[in-house]
Design a protein around this motif. Structure first.
Motif, PDB file in Angstrom:
ATOM      1  N   VAL A   5       0.835  -1.199   0.000  1.00  0.00           N
ATOM      2  CA  VAL A   5       0.000   0.000   0.000  1.00  0.00           C
ATOM      3  C   VAL A   5       0.874   1.255   0.000  1.00  0.00           C
ATOM      4  CG1 VAL A   5      -1.726   1.300   1.309  1.00  0.00           C
ATOM      5  CG2 VAL A   5      -1.933  -1.165   1.090  1.00  0.00           C
ATOM      6  N   THR A   6       1.958   1.228   0.751  1.00  0.00           N
ATOM      7  CA  THR A   6       2.866   2.374   0.795  1.00  0.00           C
ATOM      8  C   THR A   6       3.455   2.647  -0.578  1.00  0.00           C
ATOM      9  OG1 THR A   6       3.429   1.903   3.097  1.00  0.00           O
ATOM     10  CG2 THR A   6       4.943   3.308   1.880  1.00  0.00           C
ATOM     11  N   LEU A   7       3.933   1.611  -1.242  1.00  0.00           N
ATOM     12  CA  LEU A   7       4.544   1.797  -2.560  1.00  0.00           C
ATOM     13  C   LEU A   7       3.523   2.269  -3.596  1.00  0.00           C
ATOM     14  CD1 LEU A   7       6.955  -1.263  -2.705  1.00  0.00           C
ATOM     15  CD2 LEU A   7       7.527   1.133  -2.318  1.00  0.00           C
ATOM     16  N   VAL A   8       2.330   1.672  -3.579  1.00  0.00           N
ATOM     17  CA  VAL A   8       1.296   2.070  -4.542  1.00  0.00           C
ATOM     18  C   VAL A   8       0.889   3.520  -4.323  1.00  0.00           C
ATOM     19  CG1 VAL A   8      -1.106   1.668  -5.213  1.00  0.00           C
ATOM     20  CG2 VAL A   8       0.437  -0.257  -4.952  1.00  0.00           C
ATOM     21  N   MET A  27      -2.716  14.386  -0.676  1.00  0.00           N
ATOM     22  CA  MET A  27      -3.489  13.424   0.122  1.00  0.00           C
ATOM     23  C   MET A  27      -2.916  12.012  -0.013  1.00  0.00           C
ATOM     24  SD  MET A  27      -5.686  15.001   1.849  1.00  0.00           S
ATOM     25  CE  MET A  27      -6.635  13.624   2.420  1.00  0.00           C
ATOM     26  N   GLN A  28      -2.543  11.616  -1.217  1.00  0.00           N
ATOM     27  CA  GLN A  28      -1.949  10.298  -1.419  1.00  0.00           C
ATOM     28  C   GLN A  28      -0.592  10.197  -0.737  1.00  0.00           C
ATOM     29  OE1 GLN A  28      -2.134  10.370  -5.653  1.00  0.00           O
ATOM     30  NE2 GLN A  28      -4.143   9.382  -5.727  1.00  0.00           N
ATOM     31  N   LEU A  29       0.149  11.276  -0.727  1.00  0.00           N
ATOM     32  CA  LEU A  29       1.443  11.293  -0.045  1.00  0.00           C
ATOM     33  C   LEU A  29       1.269  11.158   1.464  1.00  0.00           C
ATOM     34  CD1 LEU A  29       4.485  11.550  -0.543  1.00  0.00           C
ATOM     35  CD2 LEU A  29       4.215  14.011  -0.251  1.00  0.00           C
ATOM     36  N   ILE A  30       0.264  11.818   2.014  1.00  0.00           N
ATOM     37  CA  ILE A  30      -0.015  11.705   3.451  1.00  0.00           C
ATOM     38  C   ILE A  30      -0.415  10.275   3.806  1.00  0.00           C
ATOM     39  CG2 ILE A  30      -1.641  12.411   5.262  1.00  0.00           C
ATOM     40  CD1 ILE A  30      -1.596  15.217   3.972  1.00  0.00           C
TER      41      ILE A  30
END
Length: 73
Positions: A5-8, A27-30
């Motif tokens: 999930v972190t990588l995606v 938001m995706q980075l957070i």
């Protein structure tokens, strides 16, 4: 699972930021950073478990441990 999930989310955040969609990218980075924090916490907890460390602060600061602590009823 946290690693995937972190990588995606990190890849999606980079793509969104490059396309100029800054709100979605941030938001995706957070979200990616949140899952990275959970991943680091799990790695440290497993390492402490293997070393049979009995205190809560072995390798982790107390505020970080309390932040992700399970709630008991």
């Amino acid at each position: 699972m946290c690693l995937i999930v972190t990588l995606v989310m990190l890849v999606l955040a980079i793509q969104s930021l490059l396309q100029g969609q800054y709100l979605a990218g941030v938001m995706q980075l957070i979200i990616a950073l949140g899952f990275l924090a959970l991943l680091i916490r799990n790695v440290i907890a497993v390492r402490n478990e293997k070393e049979r460390c009995t205190t809560t602060g072995c390798g982790m600061t107390d505020w970080f441990t309390k932040l992700f602590k399970k709630r008991e009823k």
